[in-house]
Design a protein around this motif. Structure first.
Motif, PDB file in Angstrom:
ATOM      1  N   THR A   1      -0.790  -8.921 -77.567  1.00 13.14           N
ATOM      2  CA  THR A   1      -0.894  -9.037 -79.021  1.00 13.14           C
ATOM      3  C   THR A   1       0.237  -9.897 -79.563  1.00 13.14           C
ATOM      4  N   LEU A   2       1.416  -9.721 -79.000  1.00 15.93           N
ATOM      5  CA  LEU A   2       2.585 -10.481 -79.425  1.00 15.93           C
ATOM      6  C   LEU A   2       2.374 -11.974 -79.201  1.00 15.93           C
ATOM      7  N   LYS A   3       1.755 -12.324 -78.073  1.00  9.01           N
ATOM      8  CA  LYS A   3       1.539 -13.732 -77.760  1.00  9.01           C
ATOM      9  C   LYS A   3       0.614 -14.391 -78.774  1.00  9.01           C
ATOM     10  N   ASP A   4      -0.316 -13.625 -79.330  1.00 16.28           N
ATOM     11  CA  ASP A   4      -1.268 -14.170 -80.300  1.00 16.28           C
ATOM     12  C   ASP A   4      -0.757 -14.093 -81.733  1.00 16.28           C
ATOM     13  N   THR A   5       0.480 -13.648 -81.901  1.00 16.83           N
ATOM     14  CA  THR A   5       1.078 -13.513 -83.226  1.00 16.83           C
ATOM     15  C   THR A   5       2.134 -14.595 -83.425  1.00 16.83           C
ATOM     16  N   PRO A   6       2.155 -15.286 -84.559  1.00 17.28           N
ATOM     17  CA  PRO A   6       3.201 -16.288 -84.801  1.00 17.28           C
ATOM     18  C   PRO A   6       4.583 -15.660 -84.663  1.00 17.28           C
TER      19      PRO A   6
ATOM     20  N   PRO B   1       7.624  -8.263 -84.990  1.00 15.52           N
ATOM     21  CA  PRO B   1       8.345  -7.132 -85.594  1.00 15.52           C
ATOM     22  C   PRO B   1       9.795  -7.058 -85.128  1.00 15.52           C
ATOM     23  N   GLU B   2      10.580  -6.302 -85.863  1.00 12.99           N
ATOM     24  CA  GLU B   2      11.965  -6.072 -85.462  1.00 12.99           C
ATOM     25  C   GLU B   2      11.994  -5.377 -84.102  1.00 12.99           C
ATOM     26  N   GLY B   3      12.985  -5.721 -83.317  1.00 15.39           N
ATOM     27  CA  GLY B   3      13.111  -5.122 -81.997  1.00 15.39           C
ATOM     28  C   GLY B   3      12.353  -5.852 -80.912  1.00 15.39           C
ATOM     29  N   THR B   4      11.702  -6.983 -81.256  1.00 14.08           N
ATOM     30  CA  THR B   4      10.927  -7.720 -80.253  1.00 14.08           C
ATOM     31  C   THR B   4      11.819  -8.216 -79.118  1.00 14.08           C
TER      32      THR B   4
ATOM     33  N   PHE C   1       4.179 -13.017 -69.278  1.00 13.28           N
ATOM     34  CA  PHE C   1       4.139 -12.981 -70.737  1.00 13.28           C
ATOM     35  C   PHE C   1       5.544 -12.831 -71.319  1.00 13.28           C
ATOM     36  N   ALA C   2       6.309 -11.883 -70.787  1.00 15.02           N
ATOM     37  CA  ALA C   2       7.639 -11.605 -71.323  1.00 15.02           C
ATOM     38  C   ALA C   2       8.564 -12.806 -71.160  1.00 15.02           C
ATOM     39  N   ALA C   3       8.497 -13.461 -70.003  1.00 16.08           N
ATOM     40  CA  ALA C   3       9.346 -14.628 -69.766  1.00 16.08           C
ATOM     41  C   ALA C   3       8.991 -15.762 -70.719  1.00 16.08           C
ATOM     42  N   GLU C   4       7.702 -15.959 -70.943  1.00 22.90           N
ATOM     43  CA  GLU C   4       7.279 -17.016 -71.862  1.00 22.90           C
ATOM     44  C   GLU C   4       7.759 -16.744 -73.282  1.00 22.90           C
ATOM     45  N   LEU C   5       7.554 -15.531 -73.759  1.00 21.54           N
ATOM     46  CA  LEU C   5       7.890 -15.198 -75.142  1.00 21.54           C
ATOM     47  C   LEU C   5       9.396 -15.142 -75.372  1.00 21.54           C
TER      48      LEU C   5
END
Length: 236
Positions: free
Chosen positions: A5-10, A15-18, A38-42
């Motif tokens: 979901t995070l990846k599809d969100t600008p 949210p705080e704590g990301t 996913f985590a490494a990319e974001l």
């Protein structure tokens, strides 16, 4: 909010704590390969990147027990902070997510990893492709060696890296004549580069990762703009 979901969100709507959540994923040995990707990319996004996340990405790069795809992703995720620090400088410390000392430590870590013969070639290529975004003296010799190696994939990496390091006009022209559409042109956006157009499908398929994304060209998130580091919230 989960990683997909995070990846599809600008990024500016994260949210705080990301940042803390991504750091936990990167540090946890129980994290699955897909979640690590996913985590490494974001984690490389300028809205969350900080010295802890930089070190976590470097830690993944150093670990020989991590999958090559994950290590390569960690290298490419360092592109935005490398370019941002190199182009913005450190006169306004409040506008940078890492210190100048941490930036130089990052550059030195990438140089050592690239020169480590025990690091897999796929990972070393990604390190070279990422590290040239903040050029150093050693890059010229590394690019020349890659270009003259006789290995098609290393040559492709070398031609890509020539975009960022001066002194390769002759080789760039040669590559352009050999195959129009070689990755000398690209779509720069938010500190990353889109895939070169016109690249033969077979050659592209061999160079891209198994997930079909142009890791070497930072293409995973090339259509997103990275806001200024000023837009980060301290809580992330």
């Amino acid at each position: 909010m989960n990683l997909r979901t995070l990846k599809d969100t600008p990024p500016w709507d994260w949210p705080e704590g990301t940042g803390k959540m991504l750091l936990d994923f990167l540090r946890d040995d129980r994290t699955s390969e897909s979640d690590l990707l996913f985590a490494a990319e974001l984690a490389g996004d300028l809205t969350v990147i900080n010295e802890e996340l930089v070190e976590a990405l470097l830690s993944i790069l150093r670990r020989g027990d991590r999958p090559e795809r994950v290590r390569g992703k960690a290298a490419i995720s360092l592109v935005p902070i490398l370019e941002h620090a190199d182009t913005q400088g450190f006169e306004d410390a409040d506008d940078l997510p890492i210190t100048e000392r941490a930036f130089h430590r990052l550059q030195e870590s990438l140089r050592k990893l690239y020169r480590d013969a025990n690091v897999r070639e796929e990972v070393r290529r990604r390190i070279l492709e990422a590290s040239v975004r903040a050029p150093q003296d050693w890059h010229e010799d590394a690019i020349r060696a890659a270009y003259s190696s006789g290995d098609e994939v290393w040559r492709l990496t070398a031609v890509f890296c020539m975009r960022f390091v001066r002194g390769f006009e002759e080789q760039s022209l040669e590559a352009r004549h050999r195959e129009p559409g070689y990755p000398l042109r690209g779509r720069r956006c938010g500190g990353q580069l889109g895939t070169g157009r016109g690249l033969a499908a077979g050659r592209r398929a061999r160079h891209l990762g198994e997930d079909g994304q142009a890791a070497a060209f930072g293409g995973d998130r090339s259509d997103r703009e990275y806001p200024s580091a000023r837009s980060r919230t301290d809580a992330r």
